[in-house]
Design an enzyme around this catalytic site. Structure first.
Site, short mmCIF file in Angstrom:
data_model
loop_
_atom_site.label_atom_id
_atom_site.label_comp_id
_atom_site.label_asym_id
_atom_site.label_seq_id
_atom_site.Cartn_x
_atom_site.Cartn_y
_atom_site.Cartn_z
N SER A 62 17.94 92.64 -14.61
CA SER A 62 16.89 92.65 -13.58
C SER A 62 15.73 93.57 -13.98
O SER A 62 15.90 94.52 -14.75
CB SER A 62 17.45 93.13 -12.25
OG SER A 62 18.57 92.37 -11.88
N1 SAH Z 1 21.98 93.52 -12.00
C1 SAH Z 1 22.16 92.72 -13.19
C2 SAH Z 1 21.55 91.36 -12.90
C3 SAH Z 1 22.20 90.27 -13.58
S1 SAH Z 1 21.59 88.68 -13.17
C4 SAH Z 1 21.45 93.39 -14.34
O1 SAH Z 1 20.48 94.09 -14.10
O2 SAH Z 1 21.83 93.18 -15.49
C5 SAH Z 1 22.77 88.17 -11.96
C6 SAH Z 1 24.21 88.08 -12.42
O3 SAH Z 1 24.97 87.51 -11.37
C7 SAH Z 1 24.44 87.20 -13.64
O4 SAH Z 1 25.08 87.92 -14.63
C8 SAH Z 1 25.32 86.07 -13.10
O5 SAH Z 1 26.27 85.59 -14.05
C9 SAH Z 1 26.01 86.74 -11.94
N2 SAH Z 1 26.54 85.86 -10.92
C10 SAH Z 1 25.99 84.73 -10.39
N3 SAH Z 1 26.80 84.21 -9.45
C11 SAH Z 1 27.89 85.03 -9.37
C12 SAH Z 1 29.07 85.03 -8.57
N4 SAH Z 1 29.32 84.09 -7.66
N5 SAH Z 1 29.96 86.03 -8.75
C13 SAH Z 1 29.73 87.00 -9.66
N6 SAH Z 1 28.63 87.05 -10.45
C14 SAH Z 1 27.72 86.07 -10.30
#
Ligand code: SAH
Length: 222
Positions: A62
């Protein structure tokens, strides 16, 4: 020797302050967490820029502004047990682990969860984070209730399971909306009822799962 991160961290904090992030604890956490350790080598030159970057598995780390804003909206005192849905790179997890007592983080992609764990435990030596691979739209019932819940992927609506696992007086921060447009919601639980406030417009990757979107396109599973 001067840490080469220092001027980069200072510049990032300046930009976040200009955009309205004013909680000094949040700004300190952003300056302190080495974002360069959370991006793939190909993205290293941009690690301290205020933008989302690709991290593999079609996902992104993010944007620091969103991480800072969501953390600020959580209103952490340091005593909370926090559930995070969407571990991704683990960057937001690292910020939370500095500002809360315990962090429980769920990710659906095993390689991302594994890499995040290695960074947090191996590189940063954090001991207050627990990792789980699975569908975070179902929460983490065995460890509920949580004082705070943060969803870092875009939901079609607030998953029921997450509200059920929120402690009375607790707070959920979650982006809700369509593929093109989402709004950050800050939802509190007061006398068992949700009290919803809308924060900024935003854009996240989809929350994919039983109470989220379908895995292939932006379509609700239910
Ligand atoms: N805060 C993280 C953002 C990652 S993007 C960072 O800064 O790196 C959002 C993440 O949510 C992705 O890795 C995606 O695989 C995960 N995601 C999406 N749906 C999900 C679910 N149902 N359960 C767990 N993770 C999920």
């Amino acid at each position: 020797m001067l840490d080469p991160r220092e001027p980069l961290a200072r510049e990032l904090v300046r930009q976040l302050r200009d955009r309205g992030i004013d909680d000094p604890r949040v700004l300190d956490a952003i300056a302190d967490v080495p974002r360069d350790r959370f991006v793939p080598p190909s993205q290293l030159a941009m690690a301290w820029e205020d933008r989302a970057l690709p991290i593999g598995c079609d996902q992104t780390i993010s944007q620091p502004y969103m991480v800072a804003l969501m953390t600020q909206e959580l209103g952490l005192s340091g005593r909370e047990r926090v559930l995070e849905i969407g571990t991704g790179s683990g960057y937001q997890t690292a910020v939370l682990s500095r500002l809360a007592a315990e962090v429980y983080t769920v990710e659906r992609h095993e390689p991302l969860s594994r890499a995040a764990r290695e960074r947090l435990e191996g590189v940063l030596g954090r001991e207050n984070v627990r990792f789980r691979v699975g569908d975070g739209t179902l929460g983490w019932p065995e460890e509920a209730p949580f004082d705070r819940i943060l969803v870092t992927a875009a939901a079609p609506d607030l998953p029921d399971a997450l509200f059920e696992q929120l402690a009375e007086g607790g707070r959920i921060v979650v982006p809700i909306g369509s593929e093109e447009y989402q709004q950050l919601h800050v939802i509190e639980r007061r006398l068992g009822e949700p009290v919803d406030r809308q924060s900024v417009a935003c854009r996240f990757v989809p929350l994919v799962g039983k109470e989220g979107w379908d895995g292939h396109r932006w379509r609700i599973v239910r």
